[in-house]
Design a protein around this motif. Structure first.
Motif, PDB file in Angstrom:
ATOM      1  N   GLY A  93       0.781  -1.228   0.000  1.00  0.00           N
ATOM      2  CA  GLY A  93       0.000   0.000   0.000  1.00  0.00           C
ATOM      3  C   GLY A  93       0.812   1.277   0.000  1.00  0.00           C
ATOM      4  N   GLU A  94       2.055   1.214  -0.432  1.00  0.00           N
ATOM      5  CA  GLU A  94       2.925   2.389  -0.446  1.00  0.00           C
ATOM      6  C   GLU A  94       2.877   3.145  -1.773  1.00  0.00           C
ATOM      7  OE1 GLU A  94       6.733   0.773   0.509  1.00  0.00           O
ATOM      8  OE2 GLU A  94       6.055  -0.026   2.417  1.00  0.00           O
ATOM      9  N   THR A  95       2.066   2.685  -2.714  1.00  0.00           N
ATOM     10  CA  THR A  95       2.035   3.228  -4.064  1.00  0.00           C
ATOM     11  C   THR A  95       1.784   4.725  -4.082  1.00  0.00           C
ATOM     12  OG1 THR A  95       1.248   1.127  -4.929  1.00  0.00           O
ATOM     13  CG2 THR A  95       0.894   3.050  -6.313  1.00  0.00           C
ATOM     14  N   GLU A  96       0.692   5.150  -3.479  1.00  0.00           N
ATOM     15  CA  GLU A  96       0.332   6.568  -3.535  1.00  0.00           C
ATOM     16  C   GLU A  96       1.393   7.448  -2.918  1.00  0.00           C
ATOM     17  OE1 GLU A  96      -3.642   7.601  -2.375  1.00  0.00           O
ATOM     18  OE2 GLU A  96      -4.435   5.763  -3.260  1.00  0.00           O
ATOM     19  N   LYS A  97       1.908   7.071  -1.774  1.00  0.00           N
ATOM     20  CA  LYS A  97       2.930   7.873  -1.085  1.00  0.00           C
ATOM     21  C   LYS A  97       4.188   8.002  -1.946  1.00  0.00           C
ATOM     22  CE  LYS A  97       5.704   7.855   3.122  1.00  0.00           C
ATOM     23  NZ  LYS A  97       6.039   7.117   4.337  1.00  0.00           N
ATOM     24  N   ILE A  98       4.633   6.903  -2.513  1.00  0.00           N
ATOM     25  CA  ILE A  98       5.845   6.916  -3.341  1.00  0.00           C
ATOM     26  C   ILE A  98       5.640   7.771  -4.582  1.00  0.00           C
ATOM     27  CG2 ILE A  98       7.313   5.492  -4.830  1.00  0.00           C
ATOM     28  CD1 ILE A  98       6.924   3.221  -2.729  1.00  0.00           C
ATOM     29  N   LEU A  99       4.521   7.579  -5.268  1.00  0.00           N
ATOM     30  CA  LEU A  99       4.290   8.315  -6.511  1.00  0.00           C
ATOM     31  C   LEU A  99       4.031   9.795  -6.256  1.00  0.00           C
ATOM     32  CD1 LEU A  99       2.313   5.688  -8.599  1.00  0.00           C
ATOM     33  CD2 LEU A  99       4.760   6.170  -8.573  1.00  0.00           C
ATOM     34  N   GLU A 100       3.353  10.142  -5.163  1.00  0.00           N
ATOM     35  CA  GLU A 100       3.161  11.549  -4.809  1.00  0.00           C
ATOM     36  C   GLU A 100       4.510  12.214  -4.557  1.00  0.00           C
ATOM     37  OE1 GLU A 100       0.502  11.654  -1.479  1.00  0.00           O
ATOM     38  OE2 GLU A 100      -1.224  11.061  -2.693  1.00  0.00           O
ATOM     39  N   ASN A 101       5.420  11.506  -3.889  1.00  0.00           N
ATOM     40  CA  ASN A 101       6.749  12.053  -3.642  1.00  0.00           C
ATOM     41  C   ASN A 101       7.512  12.253  -4.947  1.00  0.00           C
ATOM     42  OD1 ASN A 101       8.879  12.862  -1.742  1.00  0.00           O
ATOM     43  ND2 ASN A 101       9.940  11.083  -2.599  1.00  0.00           N
ATOM     44  N   ARG A 102       7.398  11.318  -5.861  1.00  0.00           N
ATOM     45  CA  ARG A 102       8.081  11.467  -7.152  1.00  0.00           C
ATOM     46  C   ARG A 102       7.572  12.685  -7.910  1.00  0.00           C
ATOM     47  NH1 ARG A 102       8.402   5.244  -9.109  1.00  0.00           N
ATOM     48  NH2 ARG A 102       9.874   4.584  -7.525  1.00  0.00           N
ATOM     49  N   ILE A 103       6.273  12.908  -7.869  1.00  0.00           N
ATOM     50  CA  ILE A 103       5.709  14.086  -8.539  1.00  0.00           C
ATOM     51  C   ILE A 103       6.306  15.350  -7.936  1.00  0.00           C
ATOM     52  CG2 ILE A 103       3.591  15.424  -8.848  1.00  0.00           C
ATOM     53  CD1 ILE A 103       2.134  12.670  -9.078  1.00  0.00           C
ATOM     54  N   LYS A 104       6.402  15.413  -6.612  1.00  0.00           N
ATOM     55  CA  LYS A 104       6.996  16.587  -5.941  1.00  0.00           C
ATOM     56  C   LYS A 104       8.445  16.786  -6.366  1.00  0.00           C
ATOM     57  CE  LYS A 104       4.095  16.288  -1.838  1.00  0.00           C
ATOM     58  NZ  LYS A 104       4.061  15.995  -0.402  1.00  0.00           N
ATOM     59  N   VAL A 105       9.185  15.716  -6.443  1.00  0.00           N
ATOM     60  CA  VAL A 105      10.599  15.810  -6.824  1.00  0.00           C
ATOM     61  C   VAL A 105      10.734  16.320  -8.260  1.00  0.00           C
ATOM     62  CG1 VAL A 105      12.672  14.436  -7.310  1.00  0.00           C
ATOM     63  CG2 VAL A 105      11.417  14.088  -5.181  1.00  0.00           C
ATOM     64  N   TYR A 106       9.949  15.763  -9.167  1.00  0.00           N
ATOM     65  CA  TYR A 106       9.994  16.192 -10.568  1.00  0.00           C
ATOM     66  C   TYR A 106       9.583  17.657 -10.714  1.00  0.00           C
ATOM     67  CZ  TYR A 106      10.955  11.747 -12.909  1.00  0.00           C
ATOM     68  OH  TYR A 106      11.552  10.598 -13.385  1.00  0.00           O
ATOM     69  N   GLU A 107       8.512  18.062 -10.019  1.00  0.00           N
ATOM     70  CA  GLU A 107       8.058  19.448 -10.107  1.00  0.00           C
ATOM     71  C   GLU A 107       9.101  20.406  -9.528  1.00  0.00           C
ATOM     72  OE1 GLU A 107       4.203  19.246  -8.268  1.00  0.00           O
ATOM     73  OE2 GLU A 107       3.228  18.737 -10.169  1.00  0.00           O
ATOM     74  N   ALA A 108       9.734  20.023  -8.435  1.00  0.00           N
ATOM     75  CA  ALA A 108      10.790  20.860  -7.850  1.00  0.00           C
ATOM     76  C   ALA A 108      11.964  20.996  -8.813  1.00  0.00           C
ATOM     77  CB  ALA A 108      11.250  20.267  -6.518  1.00  0.00           C
ATOM     78  N   ALA A 109      12.325  19.925  -9.483  1.00  0.00           N
ATOM     79  CA  ALA A 109      13.434  19.971 -10.449  1.00  0.00           C
ATOM     80  C   ALA A 109      13.086  20.896 -11.612  1.00  0.00           C
ATOM     81  CB  ALA A 109      13.745  18.571 -10.957  1.00  0.00           C
ATOM     82  N   ARG A 110      11.857  20.862 -12.062  1.00  0.00           N
ATOM     83  CA  ARG A 110      11.429  21.749 -13.163  1.00  0.00           C
ATOM     84  C   ARG A 110      11.528  23.212 -12.747  1.00  0.00           C
ATOM     85  NH1 ARG A 110       5.859  20.294 -15.718  1.00  0.00           N
ATOM     86  NH2 ARG A 110       6.444  22.022 -17.030  1.00  0.00           N
TER      87      ARG A 110
END
Length: 101
Positions: free
Chosen positions: A49-66
Protein backbone atom coordinates in the motif's frame (compact mmCIF):
# COMPACT_ATOMS: atom_id res chain seq x y z
CA UNK A 1 15.26 -16.47 -13.63
CA UNK A 2 17.68 -18.09 -16.03
CA UNK A 3 18.30 -14.72 -17.72
CA UNK A 4 19.26 -13.08 -14.43
CA UNK A 5 23.00 -12.38 -14.06
CA UNK A 6 24.52 -14.87 -11.69
CA UNK A 7 22.27 -17.74 -12.71
CA UNK A 8 24.53 -20.81 -12.68
CA UNK A 9 25.05 -21.65 -16.34
CA UNK A 10 26.06 -25.20 -15.44
CA UNK A 11 23.18 -25.77 -13.05
CA UNK A 12 23.19 -26.30 -9.31
CA UNK A 13 25.33 -28.80 -7.43
CA UNK A 14 22.63 -29.60 -4.87
CA UNK A 15 19.00 -28.98 -4.05
CA UNK A 16 20.13 -26.81 -1.12
CA UNK A 17 22.16 -24.62 -3.48
CA UNK A 18 19.16 -24.28 -5.80
CA UNK A 19 16.86 -23.38 -2.92
CA UNK A 20 19.28 -20.77 -1.62
CA UNK A 21 19.71 -19.21 -5.07
CA UNK A 22 15.95 -19.11 -5.67
CA UNK A 23 15.32 -17.65 -2.21
CA UNK A 24 17.85 -14.87 -2.90
CA UNK A 25 16.32 -14.25 -6.32
CA UNK A 26 12.77 -14.02 -4.93
CA UNK A 27 13.90 -11.54 -2.27
CA UNK A 28 15.68 -9.39 -4.87
CA UNK A 29 12.74 -9.56 -7.30
CA UNK A 30 10.14 -8.58 -4.70
CA UNK A 31 12.08 -6.15 -2.50
CA UNK A 32 14.90 -4.58 -4.52
CA UNK A 33 14.08 -4.71 -8.24
CA UNK A 34 12.13 -1.72 -9.54
CA UNK A 35 9.60 -2.89 -12.15
CA UNK A 36 8.77 -0.61 -15.06
CA UNK A 37 5.29 -2.10 -15.36
CA UNK A 38 4.37 -0.77 -11.91
CA UNK A 39 5.98 2.65 -12.31
CA UNK A 40 9.42 1.65 -11.04
CA UNK A 41 8.33 0.31 -7.69
CA UNK A 42 9.02 -3.03 -6.09
CA UNK A 43 6.19 -5.56 -5.93
CA UNK A 44 6.26 -5.45 -2.13
CA UNK A 45 5.93 -1.67 -2.04
CA UNK A 46 2.90 -2.03 -4.30
CA UNK A 47 1.38 -4.84 -2.20
CA UNK A 48 2.08 -3.01 1.06
CA UNK A 49 0.00 0.00 0.00
CA UNK A 50 2.92 2.39 -0.45
CA UNK A 51 2.04 3.23 -4.06
CA UNK A 52 0.33 6.57 -3.54
CA UNK A 53 2.93 7.87 -1.09
CA UNK A 54 5.84 6.92 -3.34
CA UNK A 55 4.29 8.31 -6.51
CA UNK A 56 3.16 11.55 -4.81
CA UNK A 57 6.75 12.05 -3.64
CA UNK A 58 8.08 11.47 -7.15
CA UNK A 59 5.71 14.09 -8.54
CA UNK A 60 7.00 16.59 -5.94
CA UNK A 61 10.60 15.81 -6.82
CA UNK A 62 9.99 16.19 -10.57
CA UNK A 63 8.06 19.45 -10.11
CA UNK A 64 10.79 20.86 -7.85
CA UNK A 65 13.43 19.97 -10.45
CA UNK A 66 11.43 21.75 -13.16
CA UNK A 67 11.24 24.89 -11.01
CA UNK A 68 14.96 24.85 -10.28
CA UNK A 69 16.04 24.23 -13.87
CA UNK A 70 13.22 24.94 -16.35
CA UNK A 71 15.58 24.87 -19.33
CA UNK A 72 16.55 21.28 -18.61
CA UNK A 73 13.08 20.08 -17.64
CA UNK A 74 11.00 21.87 -20.26
CA UNK A 75 8.49 19.09 -20.92
CA UNK A 76 5.70 17.72 -18.78
CA UNK A 77 6.75 15.41 -15.99
CA UNK A 78 6.49 11.66 -16.39
CA UNK A 79 3.06 10.13 -15.89
CA UNK A 80 3.18 8.65 -12.41
CA UNK A 81 -0.39 7.34 -12.42
CA UNK A 82 -0.27 3.77 -11.10
CA UNK A 83 -1.51 1.10 -13.49
CA UNK A 84 -4.78 -0.52 -12.51
CA UNK A 85 -3.73 -3.93 -13.86
CA UNK A 86 -0.39 -5.61 -14.44
CA UNK A 87 0.65 -9.07 -15.64
CA UNK A 88 3.86 -11.03 -15.98
CA UNK A 89 2.84 -12.70 -19.21
CA UNK A 90 -0.20 -10.82 -20.48
CA UNK A 91 -2.62 -12.57 -22.80
CA UNK A 92 -3.96 -10.82 -25.89
CA UNK A 93 -7.25 -10.28 -24.06
CA UNK A 94 -5.41 -8.60 -21.18
CA UNK A 95 -3.47 -6.39 -23.59
CA UNK A 96 -6.72 -5.36 -25.30
CA UNK A 97 -8.22 -4.43 -21.93
CA UNK A 98 -5.20 -2.25 -21.15
CA UNK A 99 -5.84 -0.21 -24.30
CA UNK A 100 -9.35 0.58 -23.09
CA UNK A 101 -8.21 2.04 -19.78
Amino acid sequence: MKYRPGYPKDGFTSIEEAREWVSTFVNWYNNEHYHSGIKFMTPNSRHNGETEKILENRIKVYEAARKLNPARFNKDIRNWTPPEMVALNPTDEFKDNLKII
